[in-house]
Design a protein around this motif. Structure first.
Motif, PDB file in Angstrom:
ATOM      1  N   THR A   1      62.246  -2.164 -86.713  1.00  0.00           N
ATOM      2  CA  THR A   1      62.850  -0.645 -87.096  1.00  0.00           C
ATOM      3  C   THR A   1      62.979  -0.558 -88.495  1.00  0.00           C
ATOM      4  O   THR A   1      62.847   0.426 -89.131  1.00  0.00           O
ATOM      5  CB  THR A   1      64.097  -0.732 -86.210  1.00  0.00           C
TER       6      THR A   1
ATOM      7  N   LEU B   1      65.129   5.829 -88.602  1.00  0.00           N
ATOM      8  CA  LEU B   1      64.178   5.940 -87.297  1.00  0.00           C
ATOM      9  C   LEU B   1      64.508   7.306 -86.593  1.00  0.00           C
ATOM     10  O   LEU B   1      63.429   8.085 -86.249  1.00  0.00           O
ATOM     11  CB  LEU B   1      63.931   4.905 -86.403  1.00  0.00           C
TER      12      LEU B   1
ATOM     13  N   ARG C   1      61.663  10.077 -86.172  1.00  0.00           N
ATOM     14  CA  ARG C   1      61.152  10.661 -84.628  1.00  0.00           C
ATOM     15  C   ARG C   1      61.473  12.338 -84.699  1.00  0.00           C
ATOM     16  O   ARG C   1      60.593  12.757 -84.298  1.00  0.00           O
ATOM     17  CB  ARG C   1      62.198  10.046 -83.748  1.00  0.00           C
ATOM     18  N   ARG C   2      62.606  12.708 -85.355  1.00  0.00           N
ATOM     19  CA  ARG C   2      62.606  14.351 -85.509  1.00  0.00           C
ATOM     20  C   ARG C   2      61.472  14.883 -86.137  1.00  0.00           C
ATOM     21  O   ARG C   2      61.063  15.876 -85.790  1.00  0.00           O
ATOM     22  CB  ARG C   2      63.852  14.651 -85.837  1.00  0.00           C
TER      23      ARG C   2
ATOM     24  N   ILE D   1      58.349  14.818 -84.203  1.00  0.00           N
ATOM     25  CA  ILE D   1      58.311  15.763 -83.283  1.00  0.00           C
ATOM     26  C   ILE D   1      58.109  17.157 -83.705  1.00  0.00           C
ATOM     27  O   ILE D   1      57.501  17.954 -83.041  1.00  0.00           O
ATOM     28  CB  ILE D   1      59.691  15.650 -82.376  1.00  0.00           C
TER      29      ILE D   1
ATOM     30  N   THR E   1      53.338   9.347 -87.222  1.00  0.00           N
ATOM     31  CA  THR E   1      53.359   9.600 -85.940  1.00  0.00           C
ATOM     32  C   THR E   1      52.873   8.388 -85.373  1.00  0.00           C
ATOM     33  O   THR E   1      53.344   8.118 -84.072  1.00  0.00           O
ATOM     34  CB  THR E   1      52.118  10.847 -85.615  1.00  0.00           C
TER      35      THR E   1
ATOM     36  N   VAL F   1      55.834   5.541 -84.989  1.00  0.00           N
ATOM     37  CA  VAL F   1      57.055   6.074 -84.021  1.00  0.00           C
ATOM     38  C   VAL F   1      56.338   5.834 -82.673  1.00  0.00           C
ATOM     39  O   VAL F   1      57.061   5.334 -81.748  1.00  0.00           O
ATOM     40  CB  VAL F   1      57.280   7.618 -84.252  1.00  0.00           C
ATOM     41  N   HIS F   2      55.464   6.201 -82.295  1.00  0.00           N
ATOM     42  CA  HIS F   2      54.690   6.051 -81.029  1.00  0.00           C
ATOM     43  C   HIS F   2      54.434   4.587 -80.673  1.00  0.00           C
ATOM     44  O   HIS F   2      55.139   4.060 -79.738  1.00  0.00           O
ATOM     45  CB  HIS F   2      53.328   6.497 -81.155  1.00  0.00           C
TER      46      HIS F   2
ATOM     47  N   HIS G   1      56.325   2.007 -82.086  1.00  0.00           N
ATOM     48  CA  HIS G   1      57.762   1.522 -82.070  1.00  0.00           C
ATOM     49  C   HIS G   1      58.204   1.925 -80.577  1.00  0.00           C
ATOM     50  O   HIS G   1      58.934   1.099 -80.130  1.00  0.00           O
ATOM     51  CB  HIS G   1      58.783   2.252 -82.977  1.00  0.00           C
ATOM     52  N   GLY G   2      57.940   3.105 -80.015  1.00  0.00           N
ATOM     53  CA  GLY G   2      58.419   3.356 -78.755  1.00  0.00           C
ATOM     54  C   GLY G   2      57.659   2.162 -77.636  1.00  0.00           C
ATOM     55  O   GLY G   2      58.290   1.747 -76.688  1.00  0.00           O
TER      56      GLY G   2
END
Length: 147
Positions: free
Chosen positions: A11, A22, A26-27, A30, A40, A43-44, A46-47
């Motif tokens: 992170t 982070l 993410r915002r 999105i 993008t 973030v993907h 990381h999820g």
């Protein structure tokens, strides 16, 4: 590095790379997923990493539970299967970390202007290598061997 810190370290790497927290990243992803494919993807992944951390924690908890009621010295299938599950979860987690590190080390696509330092700044150049020399072979037969 202790396993508990892997998600926190990744992170921090992402936040440092994109120079934003982070949740803010993410915002932004999105709101405009096509604006920066690298963000993008980060973030993907990381999820996905967070999901694999949860799976690893469950696998470790299950293994500890079985081992606590296990008779010392006995080895049977349930603990071995759970140990394999833990190993698999670690492998998946480490693979996802590798993907994220690769994403962060990859230069941005053409046309994208990054105002921060180059992602590979501070690295030494790669070492030059060559294939190992082949051992010399002799034409003389080995003693004691007949044909």
């Amino acid at each position: 590095m202790p396993d508990d810190d892997v998600l926190a370290v990744v992170t921090e790497l992402i936040e440092s790379h994109f120079r934003m927290s982070l949740p803010d990243l993410r915002r932004a992803v999105i709101a405009a997923p096509q604006a920066n494919s690298q963000a993008t993807a980060a973030v993907h992944w990381h999820g996905l990493l967070a999901q694999s951390e949860e799976a690893l924690a469950r696998a470790e908890d299950d293994l500890v539970t079985v081992l606590m009621v296990k008779v010392p010295g006995e080895v049977d299938e349930p603990p071995l299967e759970l140990a394999h599950r833990v190993n698999l979860a670690v492998t998946v987690r480490d693979g996802r970390v590798t993907v994220i590190r690769h994403l962060l080390d990859t230069p941005a696509p053409a046309g994208y202007v990054w105002s921060g330092p180059a992602p590979v700044a501070g690295r030494a150049p790669a070492l030059q290598t060559r294939p190992p020399a082949r051992p010399m072979t002799s034409a003389a037969p080995v003693q004691g061997v007949t044909r």
